[in-house]
Design an enzyme around this catalytic site. Structure first.
Site, PDB file in Angstrom:
ATOM      1  N   ASP A  88    -126.921   0.040   5.711  1.00 24.93           N
ATOM      2  CA  ASP A  88    -126.190  -0.676   6.761  1.00 24.93           C
ATOM      3  C   ASP A  88    -127.021  -1.906   7.147  1.00 24.93           C
ATOM      4  OD1 ASP A  88    -124.510  -1.180   9.072  1.00 24.93           O
ATOM      5  OD2 ASP A  88    -126.064  -0.220  10.272  1.00 24.93           O
TER       6      ASP A  88
ATOM      7  N   ASP B 280    -126.354  -4.279  10.520  1.00 25.79           N
ATOM      8  CA  ASP B 280    -126.594  -4.431  11.966  1.00 25.79           C
ATOM      9  C   ASP B 280    -127.148  -3.161  12.601  1.00 25.79           C
ATOM     10  OD1 ASP B 280    -123.804  -6.481  11.858  1.00 25.79           O
ATOM     11  OD2 ASP B 280    -125.756  -7.163  12.564  1.00 25.79           O
TER      12      ASP B 280
END
Ligand code: XBP
Ligand code: MG
Length: 256
Positions: free
Chosen positions: A15, A17
């Protein structure tokens, strides 16, 4: 430490953010506020309010949900959200290009360790490709990621599993060979729904969320000289104070 049976670990689906980068409080939130200000709006999202709004993934949808809460009619809020998000994306892209968004401690060490072990790197993010690519390129070098799935490729957005599913499809792998690393409950749910094991590295916005079905929860990535605490380790993977390739190998072994 558990015995590593075979080597099921082929890739890691990362991922962006809140995971690779601590980008929300001092990054995206600031960009949204600058876009509000430029548009002559009095709206501002303080740290706490933004944390609440993060429950909605996708910046444009976040704006739409916010204006809906304000009672703005659908047509008006869709146009405003679209216009503001386009400007916010330009602002955040500039911030990323200027090096204003920093990687989380320990990320570079893990990426190098994975590459040295021949483990492929993939990205699955709800963020917008316009800024995702310059951000990843500036911090890590874009060429290191075999595939990058952004919201442009998977518009359903997390917790929908489509981004992780697309990453697996592009990698040509089963979920058990490619654990995910996420920071939020939305990301965890997306990864698990796509059949990936999932390590969660919490941050200040997500630490109170529900990570009950996570395969490992850590305070962060950790570094050899700066270990992090283990918040949940249901498979007894016994990470050595950081997220390292052997821990991910053990996870892939139990996940298969
Ligand atoms: C987090 C998100 C994104 C960012 C803002 O994505 O939900 O929407 O908050 O970026 P992830 P955009 O954790 O999956 O990387 O404004 O480009 O959506
Ligand atoms: Mg995230």
């Amino acid at each position: 430490m558990g015995e590593i049976v075979g080597d099921r670990l082929q890739a890691v689906v990362l991922d962006v953010d809140g995971t690779l980068v601590d980008s929300e409080r001092d990054g995206h939130r600031v960009a949204f506020n600058r876009a509000f200000e430029e548009a002559g709006l009095l709206d501002r999202w303080d740290v706490e309010r933004y944390g609440e709004l993060l429950a909605v993934t996708g910046g444009e949808r976040r704006l739409g949900a916010y204006f809906e809460e304000q009672g703005m009619p659908e047509g008006e809020r869709e146009e405003l959200a679209s216009r503001l998000h386009a400007r916010k994306t330009e602002i955040f892209t500039e911030m990323a290009s200027q090096g204003e968004i920093e990687e989380r401690p320990g990320v570079s060490e893990l990426l190098h360790e994975l590459e040295d072990a021949g483990v492929r790197l993939a990205v699955a993010t709800t963020g917008t490709r316009t800024w995702v690519e310059p951000l990843l390129d500036g911090l890590f070098g874009l060429e290191r990621f075999e595939t990058i799935v952004a919201s442009d490729d998977a518009p359903e957005r997390k917790p929908d599993p489509s981004a992780h599913r697309l990453a697996l499809e592009r990698l040509g792998l089963q979920g058990s060979a490619a654990p995910a690393v996420e920071d939020s409950a939305n990301g965890l749910r997306a990864a698990k729904a796509a059949g990936l094991a999932c390590v969660v590295v919490v941050n200040d916005y997500t630490r109170e969320q529900d990570f009950d079905d996570a395969d490992l929860v850590l305070e962060g990535f950790g570094r050899p000289d700066a270990p992090v605490s283990v918040l949940a380790d249901p498979h007894r993977l016994d990470p050595p104070g950081r997220l390292d390739v052997d821990t991910l190998r053990r996870l892939a072994a139990v996940a298969s």
